[in-house]
Write a protein that holds these residues in place. Structure first.
Motif, PDB file in Angstrom:
ATOM      1  N   TYR A   1      23.860  25.327   6.997  1.00 24.05           N
ATOM      2  CA  TYR A   1      25.048  25.502   7.845  1.00 24.05           C
ATOM      3  C   TYR A   1      25.118  26.898   8.460  1.00 24.05           C
ATOM      4  O   TYR A   1      26.181  27.522   8.488  1.00 24.05           O
ATOM      5  CB  TYR A   1      26.328  25.192   7.055  1.00 24.05           C
ATOM      6  N   ALA A   2      23.995  27.406   8.944  1.00 22.80           N
ATOM      7  CA  ALA A   2      23.986  28.701   9.648  1.00 22.80           C
ATOM      8  C   ALA A   2      24.614  28.495  11.028  1.00 22.80           C
ATOM      9  O   ALA A   2      24.262  27.554  11.738  1.00 22.80           O
ATOM     10  CB  ALA A   2      22.566  29.219   9.783  1.00 22.80           C
ATOM     11  N   ARG A   3      25.522  29.367  11.407  1.00 23.16           N
ATOM     12  CA  ARG A   3      26.224  29.218  12.677  1.00 23.16           C
ATOM     13  C   ARG A   3      25.395  29.757  13.836  1.00 23.16           C
ATOM     14  O   ARG A   3      25.779  30.690  14.542  1.00 23.16           O
ATOM     15  CB  ARG A   3      27.580  29.921  12.613  1.00 23.16           C
ATOM     16  N   VAL A   4      24.218  29.177  14.006  1.00 20.64           N
ATOM     17  CA  VAL A   4      23.340  29.507  15.120  1.00 20.64           C
ATOM     18  C   VAL A   4      22.608  28.217  15.491  1.00 20.64           C
ATOM     19  O   VAL A   4      22.324  27.400  14.620  1.00 20.64           O
ATOM     20  CB  VAL A   4      22.360  30.651  14.734  1.00 20.64           C
ATOM     21  N   SER A   5      22.356  28.013  16.766  1.00 19.61           N
ATOM     22  CA  SER A   5      21.703  26.773  17.174  1.00 19.61           C
ATOM     23  C   SER A   5      20.231  26.792  16.765  1.00 19.61           C
ATOM     24  O   SER A   5      19.638  27.852  16.549  1.00 19.61           O
ATOM     25  CB  SER A   5      21.832  26.572  18.684  1.00 19.61           C
ATOM     26  N   VAL A   6      19.640  25.620  16.668  1.00 21.09           N
ATOM     27  CA  VAL A   6      18.237  25.489  16.261  1.00 21.09           C
ATOM     28  C   VAL A   6      17.328  26.199  17.249  1.00 21.09           C
ATOM     29  O   VAL A   6      16.382  26.891  16.866  1.00 21.09           O
ATOM     30  CB  VAL A   6      17.850  23.995  16.155  1.00 21.09           C
ATOM     31  N   GLN A   7      17.640  26.055  18.525  1.00 21.98           N
ATOM     32  CA  GLN A   7      16.820  26.658  19.581  1.00 21.98           C
ATOM     33  C   GLN A   7      16.777  28.181  19.437  1.00 21.98           C
ATOM     34  O   GLN A   7      15.702  28.792  19.514  1.00 21.98           O
ATOM     35  CB  GLN A   7      17.430  26.281  20.929  1.00 21.98           C
ATOM     36  N   LYS A   8      17.915  28.792  19.185  1.00 22.22           N
ATOM     37  CA  LYS A   8      17.983  30.250  19.067  1.00 22.22           C
ATOM     38  C   LYS A   8      17.339  30.730  17.776  1.00 22.22           C
ATOM     39  O   LYS A   8      16.737  31.799  17.736  1.00 22.22           O
ATOM     40  CB  LYS A   8      19.437  30.717  19.142  1.00 22.22           C
ATOM     41  N   ALA A   9      17.459  29.951  16.703  1.00 17.78           N
ATOM     42  CA  ALA A   9      16.818  30.320  15.439  1.00 17.78           C
ATOM     43  C   ALA A   9      15.305  30.226  15.550  1.00 17.78           C
ATOM     44  O   ALA A   9      14.579  31.045  14.971  1.00 17.78           O
ATOM     45  CB  ALA A   9      17.326  29.424  14.322  1.00 17.78           C
ATOM     46  N   CYS A  10      14.811  29.245  16.306  1.00 17.04           N
ATOM     47  CA  CYS A  10      13.365  29.057  16.440  1.00 17.04           C
ATOM     48  C   CYS A  10      12.696  30.206  17.187  1.00 17.04           C
ATOM     49  O   CYS A  10      11.521  30.489  16.936  1.00 17.04           O
ATOM     50  CB  CYS A  10      13.069  27.728  17.125  1.00 17.04           C
ATOM     51  N   PHE A  11      13.401  30.880  18.079  1.00 18.85           N
ATOM     52  CA  PHE A  11      12.831  32.051  18.756  1.00 18.85           C
ATOM     53  C   PHE A  11      12.427  33.105  17.732  1.00 18.85           C
ATOM     54  O   PHE A  11      11.371  33.727  17.827  1.00 18.85           O
ATOM     55  CB  PHE A  11      13.834  32.665  19.743  1.00 18.85           C
ATOM     56  N   VAL A  12      13.281  33.319  16.747  1.00 21.52           N
ATOM     57  CA  VAL A  12      13.029  34.318  15.706  1.00 21.52           C
ATOM     58  C   VAL A  12      11.959  33.815  14.741  1.00 21.52           C
ATOM     59  O   VAL A  12      11.056  34.560  14.350  1.00 21.52           O
ATOM     60  CB  VAL A  12      14.340  34.647  14.955  1.00 21.52           C
ATOM     61  N   LEU A  13      12.038  32.552  14.349  1.00 19.58           N
ATOM     62  CA  LEU A  13      11.088  31.997  13.383  1.00 19.58           C
ATOM     63  C   LEU A  13       9.660  31.951  13.942  1.00 19.58           C
ATOM     64  O   LEU A  13       8.703  32.168  13.204  1.00 19.58           O
ATOM     65  CB  LEU A  13      11.532  30.593  12.954  1.00 19.58           C
ATOM     66  N   ASP A  14       9.531  31.695  15.237  1.00 19.98           N
ATOM     67  CA  ASP A  14       8.201  31.669  15.857  1.00 19.98           C
ATOM     68  C   ASP A  14       7.539  33.035  15.818  1.00 19.98           C
ATOM     69  O   ASP A  14       6.315  33.137  15.766  1.00 19.98           O
ATOM     70  CB  ASP A  14       8.292  31.183  17.302  1.00 19.98           C
ATOM     71  N   ALA A  15       8.356  34.094  15.845  1.00 18.39           N
ATOM     72  CA  ALA A  15       7.818  35.459  15.848  1.00 18.39           C
ATOM     73  C   ALA A  15       7.229  35.851  14.495  1.00 18.39           C
ATOM     74  O   ALA A  15       6.341  36.706  14.434  1.00 18.39           O
ATOM     75  CB  ALA A  15       8.903  36.460  16.249  1.00 18.39           C
ATOM     76  N   ILE A  16       7.703  35.240  13.397  1.00 21.01           N
ATOM     77  CA  ILE A  16       7.249  35.663  12.066  1.00 21.01           C
ATOM     78  C   ILE A  16       6.351  34.638  11.370  1.00 21.01           C
ATOM     79  O   ILE A  16       5.814  34.931  10.308  1.00 21.01           O
ATOM     80  CB  ILE A  16       8.440  35.991  11.146  1.00 21.01           C
TER      81      ILE A  16
END
Length: 128
Positions: free
Chosen positions: A27-42
């Protein structure tokens, strides 16, 4: 239907369980699309490099992912007895969570729907 006694079925299911250290933020208050930008970087990086990337990433999701990564590292050290220097990010992904629906009043008595999206973020570590 599955064959065998209930305890046997459970034993077989638990034998296939993933033993890699992980952490999940629900239940993180961030959309999947925006979270994936960060996750793709790491993804695929070792944990010290990933923490450095997250420290200086300006996105809001990076603060959430950084906290989650530190939790996964602590899980690996305390529960699995792994060395933090040898860890890398084996998997990281964000799944869709529930959406909060809100109403915004507009001109001439109309109402527009605003969707505030949530996500479930998961990080799985492994040892090199």
């Amino acid at each position: 239907m599955a064959k065998g006694h209930r305890s046997q079925i459970k034993r077989e299911r638990n034998a296939n369980k993933d033993t890699r250290p992980s952490a999940k933020l629900s239940y993180a208050r961030v959309s999947v699309q925006k979270a994936c930008f960060v996750l793709d970087a790491i993804r695929g990086k070792d944990v010290t490099t990933a923490l450095g990337i997250l420290e200086y990433n300006p996105r809001y999701a990076s603060s959430l992912v950084k906290k989650l990564l530190q939790s996964a590292i602590a899980n690996a050290e305390n529960n699995n007895g792994m060395n933090a220097d040898n860890l890398y990010i084996a998997e990281c992904y964000a799944n869709k969570g529930p959406t909060m629906k809100r109403v915004k009043p507009r001109a001439q008595g109309r109402a527009y729907r605003i969707e505030k999206r949530m996500s479930h973020i998961t990080i799985v570590l492994d040892e090199r």
